[in-house]
Motif scaffolding. Structure first.
Motif, PDB file in Angstrom:
ATOM      1  N   UNK A   1      50.627  60.157  28.073  1.00  0.00           N
ATOM      2  CA  UNK A   1      50.745  59.784  29.106  1.00  0.00           C
ATOM      3  C   UNK A   1      51.336  58.478  29.315  1.00  0.00           C
ATOM      4  N   UNK A   2      51.212  57.465  28.428  1.00  0.00           N
ATOM      5  CA  UNK A   2      51.684  56.040  28.542  1.00  0.00           C
ATOM      6  C   UNK A   2      53.126  56.142  28.205  1.00  0.00           C
ATOM      7  N   UNK A   3      53.404  56.906  27.121  1.00  0.00           N
ATOM      8  CA  UNK A   3      54.847  57.181  26.583  1.00  0.00           C
ATOM      9  C   UNK A   3      55.642  57.631  27.965  1.00  0.00           C
ATOM     10  N   UNK A   4      55.038  58.648  28.533  1.00  0.00           N
ATOM     11  CA  UNK A   4      55.971  59.361  29.693  1.00  0.00           C
ATOM     12  C   UNK A   4      56.007  58.323  30.762  1.00  0.00           C
ATOM     13  N   UNK A   5      55.277  57.196  30.833  1.00  0.00           N
ATOM     14  CA  UNK A   5      55.677  56.426  32.083  1.00  0.00           C
ATOM     15  C   UNK A   5      54.396  56.608  33.230  1.00  0.00           C
ATOM     16  N   UNK A   6      53.527  57.642  32.960  1.00  0.00           N
ATOM     17  CA  UNK A   6      52.650  58.153  34.145  1.00  0.00           C
ATOM     18  C   UNK A   6      51.472  56.994  34.093  1.00  0.00           C
ATOM     19  N   UNK A   7      51.221  56.187  33.183  1.00  0.00           N
ATOM     20  CA  UNK A   7      50.392  55.131  33.111  1.00  0.00           C
ATOM     21  C   UNK A   7      50.700  53.772  33.053  1.00  0.00           C
ATOM     22  N   UNK A   8      50.491  52.959  33.546  1.00  0.00           N
ATOM     23  CA  UNK A   8      51.102  51.490  33.625  1.00  0.00           C
ATOM     24  C   UNK A   8      50.287  50.818  32.432  1.00  0.00           C
TER      25      UNK A   8
END
Length: 1611
Positions: A1584-1591
């Motif tokens: 999720x972090x890599x996909x940009x869904x989480x700051x």
């Protein structure tokens, strides 16, 4: 007299004649059988004492070195002397009957007087000979001799293939009676012999009430010349060597090849003997201690019968006996006249004839022979005795006259049984138990005391086969024990529960089949199923079949019907008849009731219609009736049929079951062994039906075997060594495990002791070994009940070597069956492979091909493929693949017959051929081949003779020693530096120069000539005016330059292949050590055991280090008497390795003791008191100054032997200074400083670049931890300067790589995180280019920790990915453990999830008993502490205590490593979190707990070995404790110190957490109790972090907030 020359020994006819008496060899050929010859002569019966007892002694021996070859050597040492003496005196050895022999002097009646004198002289000489002989193995041989003379009859009988002969007549009976009268050392003359002899020559002693006499001595006149007398007597002997042949023992050695005579004589020999002669094998080739079944048949005749009449009866009996034995794979070993009868000694289980159901076949043949012979005319009484056990089978006698015979108590017991239990077929208890026949086939007889048999046990009469067993008690022989769980069979039981649910839900037929080899636990599974199947809504019917069941037509179904109709509980036939009448009323016409008579033993009137019916029509009526009854029954209640041993279902019953399953809803559960023949059509239909679930049972897993053994022994735990032995030896088959365990108990190698507490008061090497072999415990869910109220553990007797124990006879017998069923080529390959695999059941195809005579690769590959298919061998492409396979046995699996039915016919036809081709390809590709069963290797190995084994071991050694060095990638060095220069390991005559050249080393002389080539120390590379930043840049640029050059193809700096040392260790070093051990070359074996230890230390496998240190120490004790220089070095190396193991285990006191002892043996004394400490320090300072100041070219390079010593010294000193740095007293710092300085001086003396660089870096680290800024920097620079001077090739690049790693590790420890990352990334590139996985693992571990603290998450995940790939590719458990350690840290501190907690926890639980991890306290400390912190944050205190208590046992195992101190900081964090709970629940005692926690944290920070990189975390925890205890002032101090250190080190992770804590603690915000639970819900995955869904900024906030509201409550 001398024996014949060697040239004649190889002629087949000579070798055949050695098995036969002259009486047969020179007998005129007569095709008529039986034939009768009459002549006069003297018979000698020699009964030898002690042979049976010696055979029993060897058969009960524990170790494999007490084998048949040693036994036959002892037996023939004595018996060959007797034979030679008899031959010298002109006797002709007629027969060897076990431990007795029968000889004859055939002469005319007028020559009997003189010949009797010769026989008496011979007898006296035999006694004198044995008295003069030295006893062997405590065997004091004595003989009893009987002599008889007169008219003798010889009967010859046989068939087209085999002939036998016996001596008959009164003289034979007389000589037997004379021998029976004799006591030890007596010579008894029969009455007739005394009448015929020259009484003036023989002094005798009368025997009371007997006509026979006892000889005392020969009373020859003074003028009597015995030699002349003897020569005169021998002139009338037909075949006594004389004239030109007088030097020979027998004239048969001069026989010329005569095909007709050879063919005639061959009929008197067994087929196995003829094969041995054809193959030109040695006489001892067939000698072995072998489990067999003996069948003694005794035929008694009427007194008045003439020899011709007796001969015809014997002929008729022999023809039938031979035909029966031919069918049942038995052989006639001996035939002789005994007590007015003829005895046949028949043996089942000779080499090549072993059958799986040997005992059953022997009993069936015994009953058949008894029945037939009882009807032969002129045979008055038939007696048969059947016994089973281990006997000596082999060729005994002299090279000129010998026979293949059997000796042992088993033979004697069978012979006595036919005397004491005449007229019936009897068997002993071993045969009874091993027959697999139902109990009703036997009747226990009254026990009798039999002469010569100490305790035969119960004796049974074999009654044959009857039918009444269908009315026996229903159910299984194997009863379920509610206190004994069914281990490791959960999946198999799940199959039953699932299938039962389908059956009950859908009301349609279901079949569940469990197929597995004998002993795999099928009956135990069915017993569990029988218990689970009990229910009010359905009925369970259970039966157990035997082999007899299959031999009867339509047998299984009536057995089931007895239970369906409740007939088994009826008291008599009338009650059965009434019950039957009620059940079949309306289903069967009354006139047909009588068809039930023979089935259920009732007496319905026989009608005319039934009397005229054929057997087939009666069976059809029965089937129709049974089908109606079953349909009616299933309508009333559901039925579950459970059939054990389903392979014995008869053909008619299979056909009935097929129809039943199609017409009525029943659930059939069946266990069966693999079918040996093709399935009948009905069975095939049932097995392949879509309603059938067919489960092939796998083996039990090693852990389950350990738990089973604990339950069997009633103990809490067993040693790991024992568990490994049983798991490996049993192959996961429960029955084999039980047999091995019984064998161990019989050999008394197990000891049972009360369970000790976890903490031992003192630790020595032996107790450390016990902690290494941490016990395998029984499952916690099934506690063992102990009558005495105290829990016990099982241990091994000191000094026992499990792998050398003889296998149980039952398992050996199973292997012999399998061997005998193989083709000759397969059998020989297995036997040769057994020698090649002497080390660890493994061998390579190259080694096997080397010792196989006249084989090529194609032949060997094809044979290996066939043996792999039959389960004898397993094939593995690498040693890692082998290790993985050994960790788990093959599990049970379901066979999908429907999918196989859909395959095209032609595909099925060629499938087997394709499988063999695939296996051949696999053999070609494989590196290692392994025996699937250790017992097979041991059994096959025992079949070789000692000289044959020695020759093959020599061949193996010569083949292996050429590769006995590290791989080409590692430049073919020793694992122990310069080891082979100290110890000459070559078995052959090669000197040290040749060996050094083959290992690509210089010899000592070559080294001397090259001393002028020592390079001078270069000028300073780092001028004094350079700043630290400039030095840093220069060092990093240097590593970048090296990496760039290594990537340049033309420089050829990168190795073309990865390190193969681990494979060489497994395939060369380990086998070589054991081959040397087998050859008795203990010093060479010790050399390789130490090399193996060094290799395993490199691989981090401390358990294997312990195993081979044990082997090495055992050998060293044996070699202790020889006080050579090489053994002193080996002893020093052994203690050095012990010290390294103790160090890694955290046992510092023991490690110091071992290292000091090693240094003393290496002539490097380390001081033991303050006076010698200061003196030694002064000496070493002067020495250090001299080394550092003088130019290198003035010092001489030490010789290679000296280099080996210096390398061991530096290794010991490197550990010693670290040990002393752990101690708190001030004077120990001086010891530590001295050890570090001595390490540098020793390295400088060695002039070895690696040792110098390592010593400089160690010295630098020592001073950094002590806080000496200027000194540590100086030596770090010196280490780097040394690197700049290294040649850019081979070892130079390896040293540079090592230095890059060590520098990165040191910088991490000291808190220079940016520099640690820069150096670590370069070290990783160097390791990757060198293809060195071990160093790569260490670099990645600490690089990941540096990135973790710097919060460089993207780089961290990349490094973790590489670490995971490495752990999977190399199957490296330590790198995988470190990977999960970092994953837990990420979840606990970084605020996201890389691998879920459940996965990490599963890894920890699955590998809790891993032999490598268990001996790595640092990584375990970190893993368990992280899990404890996790549960503490969740307030799940039960789980917290479970893991925290485990950690407490690891904390005392202190090691001065970053891994240990990181683990201890995690442990203390968990204790601090637990302090919260204490304050809440026990405020009164919280102050004391808080003070203790603070003290522990402060002492850890104050200790000079603790890495500064952990200071921020420790100060953070100290601040939190102060906050909890209300000490605001110190809280501020510690918090600010932690923040300052984090800022200095660049520790972004701790800095962020500290700021959050500071903000939270100094505000009035309330932290919810379930704060961590809420945080867990928001923890994002890395994806999720890599996909940009989480700051990423939000991720930083996912920290655990340590609550401080407790302080308010306490105030």
């Amino acid at each position: 007299m001398n024996t014949q020359g060697e040239d004649s020994q190889h002629r087949a006819i000579v070798r055949i004649a050695a098995h036969l008496p002259d009486l047969i060899v020179y007998r005129p050929f007569s095709p008529e059988l039986p034939s009768v010859d009459h002549f006069d002569g003297v018979l000698m019966f020699v009964d030898i004492s002690g042979f049976t007892e010696m055979t029993e002694k060897f058969s009960r021996a524990m170790y494999m070195d007490r084998g048949a070859e040693q036994l036959v050597e002892i037996l023939n040492y004595h018996i060959s002397a007797i034979v030679e003496k008899v031959l010298n005196f002109g006797g002709d050895i007629l027969k060897f009957a076990g431990d007795a022999l029968l000889a004859i002097w055939k002469v005319g009646r007028e020559r009997l007087k003189g010949t009797i004198t010769v026989a008496v002289k011979c007898s006296l000489e035999v006694h004198r000979l044995l008295e003069a002989q030295e006893p062997k193995e405590g065997l004091d041989v004595r003989v009893k001799i009987g002599l008889a003379a007169g008219h003798i009859t010889m009967l010859v009988f046989g068939d087209k293939t085999h002939n036998h002969f016996v001596m008959a007549g009164q003289v034979v009976e007389d000589v037997r009676l004379a021998q029976n009268m004799a006591q030890m050392n007596d010579i008894i003359l029969s009455p007739n012999c005394w009448q015929l002899c020259d009484r003036s020559m023989i002094e005798i002693e009368r025997i009371p009430n007997e006509r026979a006499v006892k000889v005392t001595f020969l009373k020859t006149p003074p003028s009597f010349n015995f030699d002349e007398f003897f020569t005169n007597c021998m002139t009338f002997m037909d075949y006594y060597p004389s004239g030109d042949h007088k030097s020979l023992l027998r004239l048969t050695c001069k026989l010329e090849s005569d095909p007709e005579l050879e063919l005639s004589l061959q009929k008197y020999l067994m087929d196995s003997i003829l094969k041995q002669i054809d193959d030109k094998q040695l006489r001892g080739y067939l000698s072995e201690l072998r489990p067999v079944t003996i069948v003694f048949v005794n035929l008694l005749f009427k007194d008045q019968d003439k020899a011709e009449v007796i001969g015809s009866a014997i002929q008729e009996a022999f023809v039938h006996i031979s035909s029966v034995l031919r069918v049942f794979r038995g052989q006639i070993n001996k035939v002789f006249m005994f007590d007015k009868g003829c005895c046949f000694l028949c043996v089942f289980g000779f080499p090549g004839e072993k059958a799986p159901d040997e005992v059953t076949q022997a009993l069936e043949s015994a009953v058949d022979i008894f029945t037939f012979c009882s009807q032969v005319p002129h045979i008055h009484t038939v007696s048969v005795g059947v016994t089973s056990g281990i006997v000596f089978c082999g060729i005994i006698g002299h090279s000129m006259r010998h026979e293949y015979t059997v000796i042992g108590q088993t033979v004697n017991t069978a012979a006595r049984m036919i005397v004491y239990y005449p007229g019936i077929v009897t068997c002993d208890s071993v045969t009874y138990k091993g027959s697999n026949l139902p109990a009703y086939s036997f009747k226990e007889l009254q026990k009798k005391t039999m002469r010569g048999v100490a305790d035969s046990g119960p004796v049974y009469q074999c009654l044959g086969i009857k039918r009444e067993d269908i009315f026996g008690e229903p159910g299984l022989t194997c009863n379920r024990n509610k206190h004994y769980p069914l281990l490791g069979r959960d999946k198999e039981i799940d199959h039953f529960m699932r299938t039962k649910k389908e059956f009950l839900t859908h009301n349609c037929s279901r079949v569940l089949v469990y197929e597995g080899a004998s002993g795999c636990g099928k009956s135990q599974i069915l017993a569990q199923i029988e218990c689970l199947a009990q229910n009010e809504n359905h009925r369970t019917i259970t039966i157990e079949l035997t082999k007899i069941s299959f031999q009867k037509n339509f047998y299984t179904i009536p057995m089931l019907m007895v239970n369906v109709l409740h007939l088994h509980s009826c008291k008599n036939y009338r009650e059965r008849q009434t019950n039957l009448q009620n059940k079949v009323n309306g289903l069967l016409d009354k006139k047909f009731y009588c068809i039930l008579n023979n089935i259920f033993y009732v007496q319905f009137p026989v009608s005319r219609e039934v009397s005229k019916m054929s057997a087939l029509r009666k069976q059809n009526h029965l089937e129709e009736l049974f089908m109606k009854i079953l349909k009616q029954t299933v309508n009333e209640e559901r039925i579950i049929f459970i059939i054990d041993e389903g392979q014995f279902v008869d053909l008619a019953s299979w056909a009935f079951l097929e129809k039943l399953l199609q017409t009525a809803p029943v659930f059939l559960v069946m266990s069966l062994s693999p079918f040996t023949d093709a399935l009948c059509p009905a069975a095939s239909t049932v097995m392949r039906s879509r309603t059938t679930t067919h489960i092939i049972l796998g083996a039990m897993q090693p852990a389950d075997i350990g738990h089973k053994v604990c339950l069997d022994l009633g103990v809490r735990s067993i040693p790991k060594e024992l568990n490994s032995y049983l798991a490996e030896g049993s192959c996961g088959i429960p029955l084999y495990c039980e047999e091995l365990l019984t064998n161990l108990k019989h050999d008394r190698v197990l000891v049972f002791q009360p369970m000790e507490s976890e903490e031992e008061p003192s630790m020595d090497w032996n107790s450390l070994l016990r902690s290494f072999a941490k016990p395998i415990g029984e499952p916690k869910t099934f506690p063992v009940s102990n009558d005495e109220g105290s829990e016990k553990v099982c241990n091994l007797v000191s000094g026992v070597v499990l792998k050398n124990l003889l296998p149980p006879a039952s398992l050996k017998e199973t292997c012999l069956v399998q061997l005998d069923s193989m083709s000759f080529s397969h059998q020989m390959l297995v036997r040769y492979a057994a020698v090649a695999a002497v080390a660890s059941l493994t061998f390579t195809t190259g080694l096997l091909l080397e010792i196989l005579p006249c084989w090529n690769m194609k032949m060997m590959t094809k044979a290996l493929a066939g043996l792999m298919k039959s389960g004898v061998f397993g094939c593995f492409r690498s040693s890692k693949e082998l290790r993985t396979a050994l960790e788990h046995n093959e599990a049970s699996f379901e066979v999908h017959h429907r999918s196989s039915c859909l395959k095209p016919r032609e595909g099925v036809a060629c499938g087997e051929q394709e499988e063999l081709h695939e296996l051949e390809s696999k053999v070609i590709e494989c590196l290692v081949i392994r025996f699937c069963r250790p017992v097979m290797q041991q059994t096959a190995y025992e079949l070789w003779l000692k000289d044959q084994k020695r020759a093959m071991h020599l061949t193996c050694v010569h083949f292996l020693e050429e590769n006995a060095h590290r791989c080409d990638r590692c430049r073919s060095r020793d694992f122990i530096p310069f080891h082979h220069f100290v110890v000459d390991t070559r078995l052959n005559a090669l000197d040290i120069k040749e060996m050094a050249k083959s290992h690509r080393f210089q010899t000592e002389e070559e080294t001397t000539f090259s001393k002028t080539q020592i390079p001078k120390r270069s000028e300073k590379i780092f001028p004094e005016n350079l700043s630290p930043e400039e030095i840093r840049e220069k060092i990093l640029n240097f590593f970048d330059t090296i990496i760039a050059k290594m990537k340049t193809p033309e420089r050829d700096l990168v190795p073309l292949e990865p390190c193969r040392c681990e494979e060489i260790l497994e395939t060369v070093f380990r086998p070589l050590a054991y081959h040397f051990l087998a050859l008795g070359e203990n010093n060479k074996a010790l050399y390789y055991f130490l090399e193996i230890v060094s290799a395993y230390l490199t691989l981090g496998d401390n358990y294997m280090v312990y195993v081979y240190l044990n082997e090495g120490e055992r050998l060293l004790k044996m070699l202790k008497k020889e006080n050579s220089c090489s053994q002193t070095f080996e002893s020093a190396t052994l203690y050095s390795f012990k010290g390294q193991v103790c160090f890694s285990e955290g046992q510092m006191v023991l490690a110091e003791k071992m290292l000091r002892k090693a240094l003393r043996l290496l002539n490097r004394i380390f001081p033991c008191n303050l006076i010698s400490l200061f003196l030694q320090t002064h000496v070493e300072k002067n020495r250090h100054f001299r080394y550092m100041s003088q130019p290198a070219h003035k010092s001489l390079l030490p010789g290679k032997k000296r280099l080996a010593q210096l390398c061991q010294q530096t290794a010991c000193l490197s550990l010693l200074w670290q040990i002393y740095s752990l101690k708190d007293f001030f004077n120990y710092k001086h010891y530590g400083h001295l050890a570090a300085m001595m390490q540098v001086n020793t390295a400088l003396e060695s002039q070895d670049d690696f040792q110098i660089v390592k010593a400089y870096l160690d010295y630098s680290l020592h001073h950094q931890l002590a806080g000496y800024e200027g000194v540590w920097f100086k030596y770090e620079v010196l280490a780097v300067e040394q690197l700049f001077n290294l040649p850019l090739k081979g070892e130079g690049i390896e040293i540079i790589t090592y230095a890059a790693y060590m520098l990165s590790y040191i910088k991490f420890m000291m808190g220079y995180l940016d520099l640690a990352i820069d150096l670590g990334s370069r070290a990783h590139k160097l390791c990757a280019l060198l293809r060195n996985p071990n160093e790569c693992y260490m670099v990645l571990c600490w690089l990941s920790k540096s990135l973790f603290l710097k919060s460089r998450h993207k780089q961290l995940v990349q490094v973790l990915g590489r670490l995971w790939d490495l752990s999977v590719a190399e199957e490296h458990i330590l790198s995988k453990a470190f990977f999960y350690f970092v994953c837990l840290d990420i979840m606990l501190y970084s605020g996201f999830v890389y691998r879920p907690f459940e996965e990490c926890l599963d890894f920890i639980k699955q590998n809790k008993d891993n032999r490598i991890l268990r001996l790595q306290s640092g990584i375990l400390l970190g893993l368990y502490s992280c899990v404890a912190i996790w549960y503490a944050r969740l307030q799940e205190w039960n789980y917290f205590h479970e893991f925290s208590d485990t950690v407490k046992n690891l904390v005392p195992r202190r090691t001065p490593t970053a891994l240990y101190y990181e683990g201890i900081s995690r442990f203390l964090e968990g204790q601090v979190l637990h302090l919260q709970k204490k304050i809440e629940e026990q405020p009164s005692s919280a102050q004391e707990s808080g003070a203790e926690a603070l003290k522990n944290l402060e002492s850890l920070v104050a200790h000079n070995t603790v890495s500064p990189v952990f200071y921020p975390r420790l100060y953070h925890l100290m601040a939190y404790v102060c906050t909890l205890m209300g000490d605001v002032q110190n809280c501020d101090l510690f918090l600010n110190t932690a923040l300052q250190l984090s800022e200095t080190q660049g520790n972004e992770l701790e800095k962020c957490w500290l700021n959050i804590s500071k903000e939270g603690w100094y505000t009035a915000s309330e932290f919810p109790e379930d704060q961590w639970n809420q945080t867990l819900l928001s923890l994002p995955s890395w994806q999720k972090i890599v996909s940009g869904k989480v700051n990423m900024q939000d991720v930083q906030k996912n920290k655990f907030l340590m609550r401080t509201n407790i302080l308010d409550k306490s105030v």
